[in-house]
Design a protein around this motif. Structure first.
Motif, short mmCIF file in Angstrom:
data_model
loop_
_atom_site.label_atom_id
_atom_site.label_comp_id
_atom_site.label_asym_id
_atom_site.label_seq_id
_atom_site.Cartn_x
_atom_site.Cartn_y
_atom_site.Cartn_z
N GLY A 24 0.86 -1.24 0.04
CA GLY A 24 0.13 0.06 0.02
C GLY A 24 0.87 1.23 -0.04
O GLY A 24 0.01 2.16 0.30
N CYS A 25 2.14 1.22 -0.73
CA CYS A 25 2.99 2.64 -0.81
C CYS A 25 2.09 3.60 -1.92
O CYS A 25 2.13 4.68 -1.76
CB CYS A 25 4.24 2.25 -0.92
N ALA A 26 1.86 3.10 -3.12
CA ALA A 26 1.38 3.75 -4.17
C ALA A 26 -0.03 4.18 -4.05
O ALA A 26 -0.21 5.17 -4.61
CB ALA A 26 1.74 2.97 -5.34
N PRO A 27 -0.95 3.51 -3.43
CA PRO A 27 -2.16 4.07 -3.57
C PRO A 27 -2.69 5.33 -2.98
O PRO A 27 -1.73 6.12 -2.37
CB PRO A 27 -3.14 3.19 -2.52
N LEU A 28 -3.82 6.03 -3.36
CA LEU A 28 -4.11 7.57 -3.14
C LEU A 28 -4.98 7.30 -1.88
O LEU A 28 -4.92 8.43 -1.17
CB LEU A 28 -4.89 8.10 -4.23
N ALA A 29 -5.27 6.15 -1.47
CA ALA A 29 -6.07 6.36 -0.16
C ALA A 29 -5.75 5.13 0.85
O ALA A 29 -5.35 4.10 0.41
CB ALA A 29 -7.64 6.05 -0.58
N GLY A 30 -6.08 5.02 1.88
CA GLY A 30 -5.96 4.28 2.80
C GLY A 30 -4.30 4.02 3.55
O GLY A 30 -3.60 4.74 3.10
N PRO A 31 -4.21 3.29 4.35
CA PRO A 31 -3.13 3.11 5.33
C PRO A 31 -1.89 2.14 4.43
O PRO A 31 -2.11 1.72 3.59
CB PRO A 31 -3.59 2.50 6.51
N VAL A 32 -0.68 2.34 5.11
CA VAL A 32 0.22 1.56 4.63
C VAL A 32 0.42 0.33 5.74
O VAL A 32 0.41 0.79 6.75
CB VAL A 32 1.56 2.13 4.22
N VAL A 33 0.40 -0.85 5.13
CA VAL A 33 0.43 -2.02 5.90
C VAL A 33 1.56 -2.91 5.88
O VAL A 33 1.91 -3.26 4.79
CB VAL A 33 -1.00 -2.87 5.84
N ALA A 34 2.11 -3.18 6.89
CA ALA A 34 3.29 -4.11 6.88
C ALA A 34 3.28 -5.65 7.61
O ALA A 34 2.38 -5.39 8.53
CB ALA A 34 4.65 -3.50 7.45
N GLY A 35 3.87 -6.55 7.04
CA GLY A 35 3.69 -7.72 7.63
C GLY A 35 5.03 -8.25 7.88
O GLY A 35 6.00 -8.05 7.32
N ALA A 36 5.13 -8.89 9.24
CA ALA A 36 6.41 -9.55 9.62
C ALA A 36 6.14 -11.05 9.86
O ALA A 36 4.89 -11.37 10.36
CB ALA A 36 7.05 -9.16 10.77
N CYS A 37 7.02 -11.92 9.48
CA CYS A 37 6.67 -13.35 9.40
C CYS A 37 7.96 -14.20 9.70
O CYS A 37 8.93 -14.28 9.15
CB CYS A 37 5.99 -13.79 8.15
#
Length: 243
Positions: A24-37
């Motif tokens: 979600g870095c490029a979208p115009l709307a919404g948060p950026v979400v990261a995952g760790a695994c």
């Protein structure tokens, strides 16, 4: 066939090893979400790959197995944080929060991209890591599925923008919806396209007031103008005075 991601790049690092990626870095709307695994190398779902290369049904299925057999965490940077510190640092913030959400401190962290967050833990950035490293690919699936589900929920709250399909990316339909419906609190004002629309909408509307008895219709003049007689002036060419 293209080479699938594997544990090959991870073998030189100590365990427990965490892979980290964002969505979600490029979208115009919404948060950026990261995952760790942190994967169990003896017990992990088959078919793990870069989330962008997986059909939605397979991505969802692998996600369902990942959350049952691995240590995982999710970190989110809000739209307000994106606008305040910019998308690059919001991305770093989300990845930091994802690792912190694991519930244990990894011995090493592999991060997708060309830079790692400014933390003290041992880590390495791997360009296109989600296509090369299985742990990063697993993190990309967790981040992608989590964010897609969030945008689908936001779509129910703000219908008409198509977030359940475009996830906030600047698709033609999303651009048209912004022009037709305006901006929402979830649009990133620090992004150029959104900022331009916000500035346009902030311009005051010009209001023309018509006094009683006045009209915008054209009216003939009360006194007709008299055509002015034009006089033509001719300048004769000077004659030569030479003998």
């Amino acid at each position: 066939m293209p080479r699938r991601c594997s544990f090959k790049l991870e073998l030189e690092f100590p365990q427990p090893l965490a892979g980290v990626d964002e969505a979600g870095c490029a979208p115009l709307a919404g948060p950026v979400v990261a995952g760790a695994c942190i994967l169990d190398r003896d017990k992990f779902p088959r078919g793990i790959d870069d989330s962008k290369n997986l059909p939605i049904e397979k991505r969802e299925a692998i996600y369902g197995r990942l959350v049952k057999c691995s240590a995982w965490g999710v970190g989110i940077a809000t739209v307000e944080e994106i606008d305040q510190i910019n998308i690059y640092w919001a991305r770093m913030l989300a990845m930091t929060r994802a690792v912190e959400a694991l519930g244990l401190e990894p011995a090493w962290v592999l991060v997708d991209g060309n830079a790692t967050p400014r933390w003290q833990r041992p880590s390495k950035a791997i360009v296109d890591g989600d296509a090369k490293c299985r742990s990063i690919a697993a993190a990309s699936i967790i981040a992608k599925v989590t964010r897609d589900r969030m945008m689908a929920e936001y779509a129910a709250e703000y219908p008409g923008y198509g977030w359940e399909h475009n996830r906030g990316y600047p698709t033609p339909n999303h651009r048209r919806a912004i022009n037709d419906l305006g901006l929402t609190p979830l649009h990133r004002r620090s992004f150029g396209l959104v900022r331009a629309i916000a500035e346009r909408d902030a311009q005051p509307e010009l209001v023309f007031e018509i006094s009683p008895g006045e009209s915008l219709e054209s009216h003939p003049p009360e006194v007709e103008s008299v055509p002015e007689a034009l006089t033509q002036y001719v300048v004769a060419e000077a004659r030569s005075t030479a003998a």
